[in-house]
Design a protein around this motif. Sequence first.
Motif, PDB file in Angstrom:
ATOM      1  N   TRP A   1      -1.378   5.421 -13.143  1.00  0.00           N
ATOM      2  CA  TRP A   1      -2.916   5.479 -13.134  1.00  0.00           C
ATOM      3  C   TRP A   1      -3.540   5.689 -14.600  1.00  0.00           C
ATOM      4  O   TRP A   1      -3.475   6.762 -14.750  1.00  0.00           O
ATOM      5  CB  TRP A   1      -3.805   6.457 -11.952  1.00  0.00           C
TER       6      TRP A   1
ATOM      7  N   ASP B   1       5.825  -2.825   1.061  1.00  0.00           N
ATOM      8  CA  ASP B   1       5.601  -2.981  -0.785  1.00  0.00           C
ATOM      9  C   ASP B   1       6.092  -1.366  -1.463  1.00  0.00           C
ATOM     10  O   ASP B   1       6.135  -0.490  -0.337  1.00  0.00           O
ATOM     11  CB  ASP B   1       3.940  -2.768  -1.467  1.00  0.00           C
TER      12      ASP B   1
ATOM     13  N   ASP C   1      -6.007  -3.692  -3.359  1.00  0.00           N
ATOM     14  CA  ASP C   1      -5.530  -2.272  -3.442  1.00  0.00           C
ATOM     15  C   ASP C   1      -6.640  -1.214  -2.780  1.00  0.00           C
ATOM     16  O   ASP C   1      -7.889  -1.101  -3.097  1.00  0.00           O
ATOM     17  CB  ASP C   1      -5.264  -2.148  -4.529  1.00  0.00           C
TER      18      ASP C   1
ATOM     19  N   GLU D   1       4.524   4.098   0.926  1.00  0.00           N
ATOM     20  CA  GLU D   1       5.459   3.305   0.491  1.00  0.00           C
ATOM     21  C   GLU D   1       6.644   3.185  -0.573  1.00  0.00           C
ATOM     22  O   GLU D   1       7.565   2.933  -1.423  1.00  0.00           O
ATOM     23  CB  GLU D   1       4.864   3.272  -1.562  1.00  0.00           C
TER      24      GLU D   1
ATOM     25  N   HIS E   1       4.304  -5.289 -11.684  1.00  0.00           N
ATOM     26  CA  HIS E   1       3.316  -4.099 -12.504  1.00  0.00           C
ATOM     27  C   HIS E   1       3.138  -3.852 -13.402  1.00  0.00           C
ATOM     28  O   HIS E   1       4.627  -3.617 -14.054  1.00  0.00           O
ATOM     29  CB  HIS E   1       3.472  -2.688 -11.831  1.00  0.00           C
TER      30      HIS E   1
ATOM     31  N   PHE F   1       6.408  -8.848  -6.705  1.00  0.00           N
ATOM     32  CA  PHE F   1       5.766  -7.613  -6.912  1.00  0.00           C
ATOM     33  C   PHE F   1       5.877  -7.722  -8.278  1.00  0.00           C
ATOM     34  O   PHE F   1       6.745  -7.323  -8.906  1.00  0.00           O
ATOM     35  CB  PHE F   1       5.544  -6.023  -6.313  1.00  0.00           C
TER      36      PHE F   1
ATOM     37  N   ALA G   1      -6.523   1.939  -2.810  1.00  0.00           N
ATOM     38  CA  ALA G   1      -6.777   3.272  -3.850  1.00  0.00           C
ATOM     39  C   ALA G   1      -8.319   2.987  -4.329  1.00  0.00           C
ATOM     40  O   ALA G   1      -7.848   2.122  -5.191  1.00  0.00           O
ATOM     41  CB  ALA G   1      -6.042   3.761  -4.634  1.00  0.00           C
TER      42      ALA G   1
ATOM     43  N   TRP H   1      -4.201  -9.828  -3.126  1.00  0.00           N
ATOM     44  CA  TRP H   1      -4.157  -8.243  -3.343  1.00  0.00           C
ATOM     45  C   TRP H   1      -5.344  -7.261  -4.254  1.00  0.00           C
ATOM     46  O   TRP H   1      -5.018  -7.442  -4.643  1.00  0.00           O
ATOM     47  CB  TRP H   1      -2.728  -7.900  -3.505  1.00  0.00           C
TER      48      TRP H   1
ATOM     49  N   TRP I   1       6.036   2.572  -9.875  1.00  0.00           N
ATOM     50  CA  TRP I   1       5.628   0.770  -9.637  1.00  0.00           C
ATOM     51  C   TRP I   1       5.515   0.786 -11.501  1.00  0.00           C
ATOM     52  O   TRP I   1       5.770  -0.778 -11.613  1.00  0.00           O
ATOM     53  CB  TRP I   1       3.417   0.690  -9.213  1.00  0.00           C
TER      54      TRP I   1
ATOM     55  N   HIS J   1      -5.031  -3.310 -13.047  1.00  0.00           N
ATOM     56  CA  HIS J   1      -5.273  -2.743 -11.799  1.00  0.00           C
ATOM     57  C   HIS J   1      -5.941  -1.469 -12.154  1.00  0.00           C
ATOM     58  O   HIS J   1      -7.071  -2.006 -12.446  1.00  0.00           O
ATOM     59  CB  HIS J   1      -3.404  -2.068 -12.617  1.00  0.00           C
ATOM     60  N   HIS J   2      -5.802  -0.287 -11.920  1.00  0.00           N
ATOM     61  CA  HIS J   2      -6.859  -0.007 -11.429  1.00  0.00           C
ATOM     62  C   HIS J   2      -7.424   0.210 -12.973  1.00  0.00           C
ATOM     63  O   HIS J   2      -8.542   0.874 -12.872  1.00  0.00           O
ATOM     64  CB  HIS J   2      -6.857   1.731 -11.705  1.00  0.00           C
TER      65      HIS J   2
ATOM     66  N   TYR K   1      -3.233  -9.408  -7.832  1.00  0.00           N
ATOM     67  CA  TYR K   1      -2.728  -8.071  -7.081  1.00  0.00           C
ATOM     68  C   TYR K   1      -4.390  -8.370  -8.022  1.00  0.00           C
ATOM     69  O   TYR K   1      -4.162  -8.102  -9.441  1.00  0.00           O
ATOM     70  CB  TYR K   1      -2.100  -7.264  -7.421  1.00  0.00           C
TER      71      TYR K   1
END
Length: 679
Positions: free
Chosen positions: A52, A276, A176, A232, A41, A39, A178, A174, A283, A90-91, A136
């Motif tokens: 985040w 994961d 997520d 996690e 990140h 993975f 969240a 993937w 991450w 990502h977010h 992801y």
Amino acid sequence: MASMLFTLSCQEAIVAPEAETPVPSQRQLIWQEMEFYGFVHFSINTFTDMEWGLGDESPDRFNPTELDTRQWVREMADAGMRGVIITAKHHDGFCLWPSRYTEHSVKNSPWKNGEGDVIRELADACEEYGLKLGVYYSPWDRHHADYGKPEYITYMRLQLEELLTNYGDIFEVWFDGANGGTGYYGGANEERRVDKKSYYDWENTFALVRKLQPDAVIFGDAGPDVRWVGNEEGHAYPTTWSNLLRDSVYAGMPEYGDKYAKGQENGTHWVPAEADVSIRPGWYYHAYEDHKVKSLSQLMDIYYKSIGRNSSLLLNFPVDKRGLIHENDVMALRKMASKIKEDFAVDLIAGKSATASTDRGAGYQAGNVLDGQGGNYWAAPADSRQGSIEVDFDGELTFNRLWIQEYIPLGQRVKKFTVEVKQDGQWTEIAAETTIGFKRLLRLEDTKGTSLRLNILDAKSSPLISSLRMFHAPKMMEAPVISRDVQGMVSINSPEEGLVIFYTSDGTTPGQNSQRYMAPFQPEYPALIKAITFDEVQGRSSDAGSQYFDMPKGDWKVLEAGTEGNKAIDENINTHYSSQDDRLTLDLGQALQLMGFTYTPMQQRYLSGVIKEYRFYTSRDSINWELVAEGEFGNIENSPILQRITLDRKVNARYIRLESKRTTDGKNASFAEVGVITE
Ligand code: FUL
């Protein structure tokens, strides 16, 4: 005529097993064989030191200096990983590829003057090293102005279309769990909640993925193809079903971990688990976690508790600001990979003879479990829920690992099993467990015997076992952990049982002729303890661990603070004291010739009150104080480890005070451990 009838009835007696639903799809079966994959990140968070991002970060921040996806993939391939999944978005909404549908991407970053495409580079590296690529994609987008509105779903699908058509075959998508909360949202800076069940219209989003990448599995809390393991930390459960009550689950549901993550015996859909976990606490990359890369024993524990418990393992690497997997992470991965190889180097029962208490007849006999082929299996008669397979070792063997697999194309069945070993004609039970699934690995004590018996005691329908393998894993040679209690008693521990420890306390390198560690001891202080773990059977030793200890703290007292203050002198860096008045005052119980002091900041994942600028005072009577050192702990924000400050002269004092002038985050100063230097 009579003989024809006989042949017919014999043939009829062998009934091929029927599927025990649910069963895996073809794409799930292919995925299941992958087992271990990486993975990554990597995003603006890497540069802003966040986990985040809020969504308002400028693409200017994204500027890796030495980005090399080939380095990532090479290390992963060498470690036996079969694929890699990257945070394409990502977010925070920043895209690692130059999407046509947003300005918030690499195309507006200084990296390669906006001409770069991380996903392209990763896809190329995967091609070169034979790894599969996964993406992801965070449904939650804290940057996008339309997040929460129907328009955003269109945006999300257009982006998925880019990712799923421009980069070749994708093995996993993937999503997520969240999502929803505060964010930038195009400048609105507000909180936006969505109905997680209906907002994303998953049915049609999944249909799009199927259309564009029919072989890709889709990951989400509820699958549909692969499910989250529910934590996690990278572990599945002693009982882990690939069957899931899928219709009761939706992505991001709060009770998922407790209620659904283990799968269910009566689950309606085949949705196997994926564990994961990050190789560090975070991450994303944070220099302040460089010393927190997981140890070999932690990584092996994860391996056995994920892949060894009917789950796959998705191990994360927080790629650093250079765009590389950090040296410490590379070292840890290499050690893990060679340990996995070592543990499963020789299957001690491959090709031996096996017999079963019962079977379905020709084609389904016990020998199938030892032939190293996955396509065949031992099957109990159609109406049976149990059966035993016995393997004769042709002599005595020592082992400590078992590898058991069910033939899952026809469904997961086994509910309960035991393992017995025969020694001197006597059978002894050495394991009693529940599920097997695609693969179950058992870690056992070193066990000697002449035969092994696997007893399936209960199953959903007639058990089908495709593989049984047995290994003797060498002991893990990890440097021992050296610690000390408040009274000054030193303990030395090895993570593995059954090894010996040798140590020195005079700074010399320990070897087999050094002092053998038997029980906690009191060295002469100050002391530099060095220790190795030694395997007497294999004649191997670990690297040396070392630990410097100055004066013990048995007679020390914390002044001006309640009992909480003791956490700063309890010899445990995992507890800390947060001081309202930003200082810690100590009575050392006697006057000492001080040459300096040590400060260890808190070690929790989220740091607070780490002292940046300090003042150090001493006193002979606790009334008159002298400022003897003042300065800055260089780079402590990136490297929050033990700091040693030496004074420019020796000072005789019984009382000391460490005061914070400024902490890295402006919060009250925290102290994990404070010590003195007398030599
Ligand atoms: C979580 C995310 O919130 C984390 O940032 C990380 O991406 C992890 C893999 O999944 O839900």
